[in-house]
Enzyme design. Structure first.
Site, short mmCIF file in Angstrom:
data_model
loop_
_atom_site.label_atom_id
_atom_site.label_comp_id
_atom_site.label_asym_id
_atom_site.label_seq_id
_atom_site.Cartn_x
_atom_site.Cartn_y
_atom_site.Cartn_z
CG ASP A 146 91.87 61.37 17.39
OD1 ASP A 146 92.02 60.67 16.25
OD2 ASP A 146 91.27 59.89 18.11
CG ASN B 267 84.58 53.08 10.66
OD1 ASN B 267 83.71 53.05 10.42
ND2 ASN B 267 85.88 53.85 10.54
CG HIS C 76 83.02 52.43 6.76
ND1 HIS C 76 84.89 53.25 7.22
CD2 HIS C 76 84.18 50.75 6.41
CE1 HIS C 76 85.24 51.90 7.11
NE2 HIS C 76 85.02 50.67 6.69
CG ASP D 259 80.01 58.18 6.96
OD1 ASP D 259 81.93 58.17 7.03
OD2 ASP D 259 80.19 57.66 5.88
CG ASP E 197 89.58 59.48 14.42
OD1 ASP E 197 90.24 60.02 13.68
OD2 ASP E 197 89.07 59.06 14.87
#
Length: 175
Positions: A62, A70, A75, A79, A104
């Site tokens: 994770d 974010n 965002h 990404d 994630d």
């Protein structure tokens, strides 16, 4: 006309292959997706049910800090952060399939060479996390568990997931 029929069949086979790749691969990272993970889990479960002797481990990973990225940078930057984290995992676990199973979250099924070197690979990830924490770069919480005779792959996944959450707390300084 046989020539036309062969061309149609080849085009169909090609289009089917493209569709299967799209269905099994994550568009953002290029690694396999949650659907592909489910198919691999079923395949391994079938092998276990058939009494085959297989050795494997599952690592659950994770990316830390994605929500903050974010929320503060957007965002698109999130990404990019996911892509960087995925690349790090692909570089370390280069002989294993990597699956993006959530925003994630990643799962890795280690067999063969990576299975044999799993402790060294986790150590490499830990060292990279230590370096990246100092630089403010991508840090990935991870937990790994080996198959030990469980009835299903999902049991191994659950144990690895629990270890990942323990590691996440440790990396955040909560333990």
């Amino acid at each position: 006309n046989i020539d036309t029929q062969i061309k149609r069949e080849r085009a169909y086979a090609h289009n089917l292959s493209v569709a299967q790749d799209r269905a099994n691969n994550d568009a953002l990272t290029g690694v396999k997706n949650k659907y592909a993970y489910g198919a691999e889990e079923k395949r391994l479960d079938k092998m276990l049910q058939d009494g085959q002797k297989i050795s494997f481990a599952i690592a659950v990973c994770d990316i830390n800090g994605l929500k903050q990225i974010n929320d503060t940078l957007g965002h698109q930057e999130g990404d990019r952060f996911i892509i960087c984290g995925c690349k790090l995992l692909c570089d370390i676990f280069s002989h294993s399939p990597i699956f993006r199973i959530g925003g994630d979250e990643f799962a890795i099924i280690l067999q063969d060479k990576d299975y044999e070197q799993r402790e060294d690979l986790m150590e490499i990830l830990q060292r990279k996390n230590t370096e990246n924490q100092k630089k403010g770069d991508v840090v990935i919480a991870a937990g790994i568990e080996c198959y030990q005779g469980e009835e299903s792959v999902s049991d191994v996944f659950k144990r690895a997931d629990e270890k990942m959450y323990q590691n996440k707390k440790l990396l955040k300084g909560e333990e």
